[in-house]
Design an enzyme around this catalytic site. Sequence first.
Site, PDB file in Angstrom:
ATOM      1  N   ARG A 137       0.807  -1.226   0.000  1.00 35.79           N
ATOM      2  CA  ARG A 137       0.000   0.000   0.000  1.00 35.79           C
ATOM      3  C   ARG A 137       0.844   1.283   0.000  1.00 35.79           C
ATOM      4  O   ARG A 137       0.357   2.345   0.340  1.00 35.79           O
ATOM      5  CB  ARG A 137      -1.000   0.011   1.163  1.00 35.79           C
ATOM      6  CG  ARG A 137      -2.038  -1.091   1.054  1.00 35.79           C
ATOM      7  CD  ARG A 137      -3.191  -0.859   2.008  1.00 35.79           C
ATOM      8  NE  ARG A 137      -4.228  -1.844   1.794  1.00 35.79           N
ATOM      9  CZ  ARG A 137      -4.322  -3.001   2.473  1.00 35.79           C
ATOM     10  NH1 ARG A 137      -3.426  -3.283   3.409  1.00 35.79           N
ATOM     11  NH2 ARG A 137      -5.287  -3.850   2.223  1.00 35.79           N
ATOM     12  N   LYS A 159       4.261  11.078 -11.724  1.00 37.63           N
ATOM     13  CA  LYS A 159       3.488  10.180 -12.581  1.00 37.63           C
ATOM     14  C   LYS A 159       4.206   8.832 -12.667  1.00 37.63           C
ATOM     15  O   LYS A 159       5.402   8.777 -12.918  1.00 37.63           O
ATOM     16  CB  LYS A 159       3.341  10.752 -13.988  1.00 37.63           C
ATOM     17  CG  LYS A 159       2.195  11.717 -14.157  1.00 37.63           C
ATOM     18  CD  LYS A 159       2.006  12.037 -15.629  1.00 37.63           C
ATOM     19  CE  LYS A 159       0.818  12.943 -15.864  1.00 37.63           C
ATOM     20  NZ  LYS A 159       0.615  13.223 -17.300  1.00 37.63           N
ATOM     21  N   GLU A 201      11.946  16.670 -24.916  1.00 36.84           N
ATOM     22  CA  GLU A 201      11.165  17.108 -23.752  1.00 36.84           C
ATOM     23  C   GLU A 201      11.602  18.502 -23.302  1.00 36.84           C
ATOM     24  O   GLU A 201      10.789  19.293 -22.821  1.00 36.84           O
ATOM     25  CB  GLU A 201      11.299  16.114 -22.595  1.00 36.84           C
ATOM     26  CG  GLU A 201      10.644  14.755 -22.843  1.00 36.84           C
ATOM     27  CD  GLU A 201       9.119  14.803 -22.838  1.00 36.84           C
ATOM     28  OE1 GLU A 201       8.534  15.879 -22.568  1.00 36.84           O
ATOM     29  OE2 GLU A 201       8.503  13.752 -23.100  1.00 36.84           O
ATOM     30  N   LYS A 243       8.754  22.417 -14.877  1.00 32.27           N
ATOM     31  CA  LYS A 243       7.822  21.344 -14.526  1.00 32.27           C
ATOM     32  C   LYS A 243       7.332  21.485 -13.092  1.00 32.27           C
ATOM     33  O   LYS A 243       6.145  21.268 -12.806  1.00 32.27           O
ATOM     34  CB  LYS A 243       8.471  19.980 -14.728  1.00 32.27           C
ATOM     35  CG  LYS A 243       7.489  18.844 -14.448  1.00 32.27           C
ATOM     36  CD  LYS A 243       7.822  17.560 -15.128  1.00 32.27           C
ATOM     37  CE  LYS A 243       6.674  16.561 -14.972  1.00 32.27           C
ATOM     38  NZ  LYS A 243       6.981  15.246 -15.586  1.00 32.27           N
ATOM     39  N   GLU A 253      -3.207  16.637 -12.301  1.00 32.20           N
ATOM     40  CA  GLU A 253      -3.592  16.827 -13.704  1.00 32.20           C
ATOM     41  C   GLU A 253      -5.101  17.001 -13.900  1.00 32.20           C
ATOM     42  O   GLU A 253      -5.742  16.308 -14.689  1.00 32.20           O
ATOM     43  CB  GLU A 253      -3.091  15.662 -14.566  1.00 32.20           C
ATOM     44  CG  GLU A 253      -3.015  16.017 -16.039  1.00 32.20           C
ATOM     45  CD  GLU A 253      -2.337  14.945 -16.876  1.00 32.20           C
ATOM     46  OE1 GLU A 253      -2.926  14.560 -17.892  1.00 32.20           O
ATOM     47  OE2 GLU A 253      -1.238  14.502 -16.516  1.00 32.20           O
ATOM     48  N   ARG A 257      -1.851  21.094 -15.566  1.00 32.62           N
ATOM     49  CA  ARG A 257      -0.761  20.137 -15.775  1.00 32.62           C
ATOM     50  C   ARG A 257      -0.837  19.465 -17.143  1.00 32.62           C
ATOM     51  O   ARG A 257       0.155  18.923 -17.634  1.00 32.62           O
ATOM     52  CB  ARG A 257      -0.756  19.091 -14.654  1.00 32.62           C
ATOM     53  CG  ARG A 257       0.411  18.121 -14.763  1.00 32.62           C
ATOM     54  CD  ARG A 257       0.597  17.296 -13.530  1.00 32.62           C
ATOM     55  NE  ARG A 257       1.631  16.289 -13.736  1.00 32.62           N
ATOM     56  CZ  ARG A 257       2.235  15.617 -12.772  1.00 32.62           C
ATOM     57  NH1 ARG A 257       1.905  15.843 -11.512  1.00 32.62           N
ATOM     58  NH2 ARG A 257       3.162  14.717 -13.036  1.00 32.62           N
ATOM     59  N   ASN A 261       1.581  17.709 -21.578  1.00 25.49           N
ATOM     60  CA  ASN A 261       1.304  16.687 -22.589  1.00 25.49           C
ATOM     61  C   ASN A 261       1.392  17.238 -24.014  1.00 25.49           C
ATOM     62  O   ASN A 261       1.015  16.557 -24.969  1.00 25.49           O
ATOM     63  CB  ASN A 261      -0.095  16.085 -22.379  1.00 25.49           C
ATOM     64  CG  ASN A 261      -0.187  15.301 -21.088  1.00 25.49           C
ATOM     65  OD1 ASN A 261       0.714  14.553 -20.730  1.00 25.49           O
ATOM     66  ND2 ASN A 261      -1.281  15.478 -20.366  1.00 25.49           N
ATOM     67  N   HIS A 264       2.113  15.115 -27.036  1.00 27.01           N
ATOM     68  CA  HIS A 264       2.125  13.727 -26.589  1.00 27.01           C
ATOM     69  C   HIS A 264       0.923  12.903 -27.050  1.00 27.01           C
ATOM     70  O   HIS A 264       1.018  11.675 -27.117  1.00 27.01           O
ATOM     71  CB  HIS A 264       2.222  13.667 -25.063  1.00 27.01           C
ATOM     72  CG  HIS A 264       3.604  13.896 -24.542  1.00 27.01           C
ATOM     73  ND1 HIS A 264       4.300  15.060 -24.788  1.00 27.01           N
ATOM     74  CD2 HIS A 264       4.416  13.113 -23.784  1.00 27.01           C
ATOM     75  CE1 HIS A 264       5.494  14.980 -24.199  1.00 27.01           C
ATOM     76  NE2 HIS A 264       5.581  13.815 -23.587  1.00 27.01           N
ATOM     77  N   HIS A 268       2.202   9.795 -28.570  1.00 27.61           N
ATOM     78  CA  HIS A 268       2.032   8.488 -27.926  1.00 27.61           C
ATOM     79  C   HIS A 268       1.392   7.483 -28.884  1.00 27.61           C
ATOM     80  O   HIS A 268       1.749   6.297 -28.878  1.00 27.61           O
ATOM     81  CB  HIS A 268       1.157   8.615 -26.678  1.00 27.61           C
ATOM     82  CG  HIS A 268       1.917   9.005 -25.453  1.00 27.61           C
ATOM     83  ND1 HIS A 268       1.298   9.475 -24.314  1.00 27.61           N
ATOM     84  CD2 HIS A 268       3.242   9.008 -25.169  1.00 27.61           C
ATOM     85  CE1 HIS A 268       2.210   9.740 -23.397  1.00 27.61           C
ATOM     86  NE2 HIS A 268       3.391   9.470 -23.892  1.00 27.61           N
ATOM     87  N   HIS A 280      10.713   7.346 -27.526  1.00 28.92           N
ATOM     88  CA  HIS A 280       9.700   8.277 -27.037  1.00 28.92           C
ATOM     89  C   HIS A 280       9.912   9.693 -27.569  1.00 28.92           C
ATOM     90  O   HIS A 280       8.979  10.332 -28.054  1.00 28.92           O
ATOM     91  CB  HIS A 280       9.709   8.285 -25.502  1.00 28.92           C
ATOM     92  CG  HIS A 280       8.778   9.276 -24.891  1.00 28.92           C
ATOM     93  ND1 HIS A 280       7.409   9.127 -24.902  1.00 28.92           N
ATOM     94  CD2 HIS A 280       9.017  10.465 -24.264  1.00 28.92           C
ATOM     95  CE1 HIS A 280       6.844  10.157 -24.306  1.00 28.92           C
ATOM     96  NE2 HIS A 280       7.796  10.990 -23.905  1.00 28.92           N
TER      97      HIS A 280
END
Length: 385
Positions: A137, A159, A201, A243, A253, A257, A261, A264, A268, A280
Site C-alpha cells: 500500500r 506520474k 522534452e 515542470k 492533472e 498540468r 502533454n 504527446h 504516444h 519516445h
Amino acid sequence: MQKINVKIPVRLGMPYGTCSKSSYTIIIGAGFLPSVLSNIKKLLPKKELFLITDANVAKTKHLRNLLGLRRAQSSRKEHLPQYVITPAGEKSKNIGTVTKIIEEMEKKSLGRDCAVIALGGGTVGDIAGFVAAIYKRGVPIIQIPTTTVAQADSAVGGKTGVDSSISKNAFGLFKNPAAVFIDVSTLKTLDEKQFNTGLVESIKHALIADKNYLTYLQKNLEGILERKYKSLEYIAVKNCKIKASVVEDDPYEKNKRRILNYGHTIGHAVESASNYKLLHGQAVAIGIIAANIIEQKLGLGGKERLQILKKLFGRLNISLKIPKTVSKRQLLDIISRDKKALRKWPRFVLLQKTGKVLCKNGQFAIQIERKIVEETIDILLKQKF
C-alpha cells in the site's frame, strides 16, 4: 550543485493516489553520484533500500558509482538488494514486470519500512514508481534519472505507470518521490540517438512556458550535444523549474498540468503504433509537429515556428517519418483510447504563441474536431509539412 524544492499539497483520499510528503527536493549537479546513497540513508533513516535498474544501466559505471564500489571491487556481491529489468526499454514496461519485482521484494522479506530507489531512464522510473506506489500500500521512492528524457521530465512530478497491450501507461497512479538526484555526468554514457531524442522534452518545455529558453536551446545546441556539464546543468535546472511550477499548481492533472502533454497525444499514438520501434522523444517530436499543424488549421499561426522546429529536430538528427507499417486507422484508434480521452476522444494542448499555451474558457486542453485530426495525420503520413 543546485537544489529545487517542489511543494505538493497533501490531498489524502484523492482517487489517483496520495502524496506522503508536502514537498521534496531535486538536487542537480555533476559527478556526485557516489555520494547519493549516503544522502538517501540520511533522508530515510532505518529504511531498508531496494534498488531497481535495467540491463543497460547495469552495464555502465553508474550502478558501481552509486554503490560506492571501486573498480577493483566490481566483482564483489553488491550489498544492496536489487532487481535488474531485462530487457531494458519499453518492452518490459508492463504489469508482468511489476509482478516479478514485487515478488522479488517479498522474497527479500521487505516490509512497509522499505524504500525503492530507481536508477535509470524514464522506463525504470515509471516502473519503479508504480511498484513503490502499490507495494504494501505504498513505500517511498527515490528517483535517480540517468537519461535526458528522465532528467527533463519523467523523474519529476510523480506520474508512474506501465503499459497495457493496447496503450501506454494504461495502469498508473501518482506517487511523488521522496527526493530526486540528477547527476548530469550520467548522460555521458548515452548513445547519440538516446541523448538527442531525449532533448525533445526540453524543447517541449520551452514551447509551453519560455520562449527565451527555446532561443537558448537553438544558440547553445552545440555545447549541449558536446555534453558540456555547464550546459547540461543549465537545461536540467530550467526543465525542473518549469515542470515544478506546473506540478505545484496542479499535482493531479485536473487542468493546467495537461500542458505538459503538449505533442504527446498524437506522439504516444505514433509510439504505440510503431510497436515502440520509435523512441519516445522521436514520437513526441512528430506529435509536436502535428500540434503545430493543428494550430495553423485553427488560425493560431505558428508557420514560422514549424520551420524553426523542423530545423531544430534536423540538427538533432531526429527523423520525422512515421513507419510505413503504421496506418491512419491505427493511429485514430489509439488516439480514441488515450488515457485522457472523454467519450472516446481526447482534448488537445495547443499553443497560443511560443512560450504560452492556449487557455480557452479556463481550460488548457481543448476539443478538436475529428476531421482536423484526420487531416493532420494525412499530412504527417505523406510528409507534406
